[in-house]
Design a protein around this motif. Structure first.
Motif, mmCIF file in Angstrom:
data_model
loop_
_atom_site.group_PDB
_atom_site.id
_atom_site.type_symbol
_atom_site.label_atom_id
_atom_site.label_comp_id
_atom_site.label_asym_id
_atom_site.label_seq_id
_atom_site.Cartn_x
_atom_site.Cartn_y
_atom_site.Cartn_z
ATOM 1 N N UNK A 1 3.158 14.089 -5.997
ATOM 2 C CA UNK A 1 2.186 15.043 -5.449
ATOM 3 C C UNK A 1 1.322 14.346 -4.406
ATOM 4 N N UNK A 2 1.025 15.065 -3.314
ATOM 5 C CA UNK A 2 0.146 14.545 -2.270
ATOM 6 C C UNK A 2 -0.923 15.574 -1.939
ATOM 7 N N UNK A 3 -2.185 15.128 -1.961
ATOM 8 C CA UNK A 3 -3.316 15.943 -1.517
ATOM 9 C C UNK A 3 -3.974 15.235 -0.337
ATOM 10 N N UNK A 4 -4.240 15.994 0.730
ATOM 11 C CA UNK A 4 -4.845 15.429 1.936
ATOM 12 C C UNK A 4 -6.160 16.145 2.197
ATOM 13 N N UNK A 5 -7.234 15.374 2.427
ATOM 14 C CA UNK A 5 -8.514 15.991 2.762
ATOM 15 C C UNK A 5 -9.209 15.183 3.848
ATOM 16 N N UNK A 6 -10.021 15.846 4.673
ATOM 17 C CA UNK A 6 -10.763 15.121 5.713
ATOM 18 C C UNK A 6 -11.909 14.323 5.103
ATOM 19 N N UNK A 7 -12.192 13.183 5.689
ATOM 20 C CA UNK A 7 -13.291 12.326 5.227
ATOM 21 C C UNK A 7 -14.039 11.799 6.450
ATOM 22 N N UNK A 8 -15.164 11.147 6.193
ATOM 23 C CA UNK A 8 -15.935 10.495 7.230
ATOM 24 C C UNK A 8 -16.090 9.027 6.871
ATOM 25 N N UNK A 9 -15.626 8.148 7.749
ATOM 26 C CA UNK A 9 -15.802 6.713 7.563
ATOM 27 C C UNK A 9 -17.162 6.340 8.141
ATOM 28 N N UNK A 10 -18.035 5.823 7.305
ATOM 29 C CA UNK A 10 -19.411 5.552 7.736
ATOM 30 C C UNK A 10 -19.513 4.171 8.353
ATOM 31 N N UNK A 11 -18.980 4.033 9.579
ATOM 32 C CA UNK A 11 -19.037 2.752 10.284
ATOM 33 C C UNK A 11 -20.454 2.414 10.720
ATOM 34 N N UNK A 56 17.761 2.586 5.671
ATOM 35 C CA UNK A 56 16.648 3.005 4.826
ATOM 36 C C UNK A 56 16.931 4.387 4.249
ATOM 37 N N UNK A 57 16.212 5.426 4.709
ATOM 38 C CA UNK A 57 16.448 6.723 4.111
ATOM 39 C C UNK A 57 15.663 7.830 4.765
ATOM 40 N N UNK A 58 15.352 8.867 3.966
ATOM 41 C CA UNK A 58 14.703 10.068 4.484
ATOM 42 C C UNK A 58 13.695 10.572 3.463
ATOM 43 N N UNK A 59 12.652 11.213 3.983
ATOM 44 C CA UNK A 59 11.606 11.776 3.137
ATOM 45 C C UNK A 59 11.703 13.297 3.193
ATOM 46 N N UNK A 60 11.776 13.923 2.009
ATOM 47 C CA UNK A 60 11.776 15.377 1.909
ATOM 48 C C UNK A 60 10.355 15.826 1.613
ATOM 49 N N UNK A 61 9.863 16.789 2.401
ATOM 50 C CA UNK A 61 8.499 17.284 2.270
ATOM 51 C C UNK A 61 8.543 18.756 1.880
ATOM 52 N N UNK A 62 7.895 19.095 0.768
ATOM 53 C CA UNK A 62 7.968 20.433 0.192
ATOM 54 C C UNK A 62 6.568 21.052 0.192
ATOM 55 N N UNK A 63 6.384 22.106 0.990
ATOM 56 C CA UNK A 63 5.108 22.813 1.060
ATOM 57 C C UNK A 63 5.178 24.173 0.375
ATOM 58 N N UNK A 64 6.210 24.402 -0.416
ATOM 59 C CA UNK A 64 6.422 25.737 -0.985
ATOM 60 C C UNK A 64 5.300 26.142 -1.940
ATOM 61 N N UNK A 65 4.608 25.173 -2.529
ATOM 62 C CA UNK A 65 3.489 25.486 -3.429
ATOM 63 C C UNK A 65 2.182 24.862 -2.943
ATOM 64 N N UNK A 66 2.163 24.434 -1.710
ATOM 65 C CA UNK A 66 0.977 23.775 -1.171
ATOM 66 C C UNK A 66 -0.126 24.789 -0.871
ATOM 67 N N UNK A 67 -1.375 24.305 -0.905
ATOM 68 C CA UNK A 67 -2.538 25.143 -0.632
ATOM 69 C C UNK A 67 -3.359 24.519 0.494
ATOM 70 N N UNK A 68 -3.999 25.393 1.270
ATOM 71 C CA UNK A 68 -4.844 24.960 2.390
ATOM 72 C C UNK A 68 -6.202 25.636 2.279
ATOM 73 N N UNK A 69 -7.262 24.884 2.534
ATOM 74 C CA UNK A 69 -8.620 25.420 2.481
ATOM 75 C C UNK A 69 -9.183 25.489 3.893
ATOM 76 N N UNK A 70 -9.214 26.676 4.513
ATOM 77 C CA UNK A 70 -9.701 26.780 5.893
ATOM 78 C C UNK A 70 -11.175 26.451 6.031
ATOM 79 N N UNK A 71 -11.926 26.509 4.946
ATOM 80 C CA UNK A 71 -13.360 26.235 5.015
ATOM 81 C C UNK A 71 -13.659 24.767 5.316
ATOM 82 N N UNK A 72 -12.693 23.884 5.100
ATOM 83 C CA UNK A 72 -12.923 22.464 5.370
ATOM 84 C C UNK A 72 -12.911 22.147 6.865
ATOM 85 N N UNK A 73 -12.402 23.065 7.667
ATOM 86 C CA UNK A 73 -12.473 22.882 9.111
ATOM 87 C C UNK A 73 -11.363 22.050 9.707
#
Length: 423
Positions: A403-413, A261-278
């Protein structure tokens, strides 16, 4: 001297009990490496000769001496014998280094300080670290005070003299200066983070210090936990290698991908984080997927696809000839499942839709109640590009700059209700 017989192969390791030597006060890894690394993502096939032949070639060719460390394994003689057999079939003269925590009649602390054994390793042109528990490798090769043991200095000497350091699974994890040590599930890592000395710890640091390494990456959905560790420890770049795949790193920078298969390169050099999201979140992570035959420069970040892809199809959204043919919206409810992240990236490059959504949450718990989870939003933008071929007998992509953006969510089960059985 002890003799071990494993898989029909007589393994000899000379151990002379002596006073424990003091570790070199100057960290060996400060010197610039000039050798090669072979970082295997785990579950390599012993009949897949490409790995073993490449390691032997990098170690100097037929007859080269390769020191096999079974330190991470719970069955060191048996597992070490398998690796020695594979290397010897490829032309090496491999030998077992009896540094292990189980089933070896000498303590690892004594073995890593034994002058005769240390010299055998120093005179080798290759080292192979087998899989198991990576914490056992680090625990054996550093002193309790965190200094290099004589054995670790000998391994660094092999590397600096132009030799090869190869490792699979646990042996791959230790290649970076920080490694995953004993993490929970990928989802739990996203939810609760990592702690130094617990989930993550010090590695051996053979790879450039800017880079983090993870293994079993695509099959186990570990790309997400790689991002957690990278963000926590301030890594700008990471590379995750999939099972039965490997990256070869020459001269500390020139990468070649081999295997299934192969390999995934992950680049955070321009990534941003929002501490207010917890909870864990990142914006503008950049993902690049390297497939077998591809090359990559760790310094310039330049990608060179395999010849088969260069001679086949290019997928460039900026080109007037770009004609995506997939029309269904791209969505998956388990982005952490087997190879899903790369499959989704490939479909994005063939889709009329420029975005895709993947979720990560505990589906079993969501059947009964609301649960916390994460949304992974993938975006194809002006920097995205891909090459495609079927020359290997399947769909093979090289994919740049998703581009990848990750954010927390709530699944309303509860997630669903079972239909009543028909009467």
């Amino acid at each position: 001297m002890w003799r071990w017989l494993s898989s029909g192969l007589m393994l000899m390791g000379a151990i002379v009990m002596s006073t424990v030597a003091q570790a070199d006060e100057t960290p060996a890894e400060e010197a610039s490496p000039i050798g090669s690394l072979v970082i295997i993502g785990g579950s390599e096939r012993f009949d897949h000769r490409e790995y073993w032949e490449q390691i032997v070639e990098l170690a100097g060719g037929p007859g080269c001496r390769i020191a096999v460390f079974p330190t991470a394994s719970g069955d060191p003689v048996k597992k070490g014998g398998w690796v020695i057999s594979a290397l010897n079939k490829a032309g090496a003269d491999a030998f077992l280094v009896p540094v292990a925590w189980r089933k070896i009649p000498v303590s690892p602390q004594d073995a890593v300080a034994d002058p005769e054994l240390v010299e055998q390793v120093r005179e080798a042109t290759g080292v192979f670290l087998i899989g198991g528990e990576q914490d056992l490798i680090v625990k054996a090769l550093y002193t309790p005070e965190g200094q290099n043991t004589p054995m670790l200095n000998a391994i660094w000497d092999v590397y600096r003299k132009g030799g090869v350091i190869a490792g699979t699974s646990a042996g791959a994890a230790v290649m970076s200066r920080i490694m995953y040590r004993d993490a929970e599930s990928v989802l739990d890592t996203l939810l609760y983070g990592v702690r130094f000395g617990k989930e993550i710890d010090r590695g051996l640091g053979f790879l450039d210090g800017e880079w983090f390494v993870d293994q079993h990456l695509l099959v186990r959905g570990r790309f997400a936990r790689t991002l957690v560790a990278m963000h926590d420890q301030g890594f700008k770049f990471g590379i995750g290698v999939d099972e039965n795949s490997a990256v070869i790193v020459r001269n500390g920078k020139d990468v070649q991908v081999i295997g299934y298969k192969g390999a995934l390169v992950l680049d955070l050099s321009k990534a941003e984080h929002d501490p207010k999201l917890g909870k864990f979140n990142l914006k503008n992570v950049r993902l690049t997927y390297l497939d077998r035959g591809d090359r990559y420069d760790l310094k310039s970040k330049k990608v060179t696809p395999a010849d088969e892809k260069l001679e086949d199809e290019i997928l460039d959204p900026k080109s007037p000839d770009y004609q995506p043919h997939l029309t269904r919206p791209l969505f998956c409810n388990d982005i952490l499942s087997n190879t899903t992240v790369v499959d989704l990236m490939g479909k994005m490059m063939e889709s009329v839709h420029g975005t895709a959504i993947g979720l990560a949450f505990d589906g079993l718990e969501a059947r009964k109640q609301p649960v916390d989870g994460f949304e992974f939003k993938f975006t194809r933008d002006l920097e995205s590009l891909a090459w495609y071929t079927e020359a290997y007998g399947g769909d093979d992509f090289t994919i740049l700059n998703i581009r990848l953006d990750i954010r927390p969510i709530r699944i309303t089960g509860p997630l669903y209700d079972a239909e009543a059985s028909p009467k």
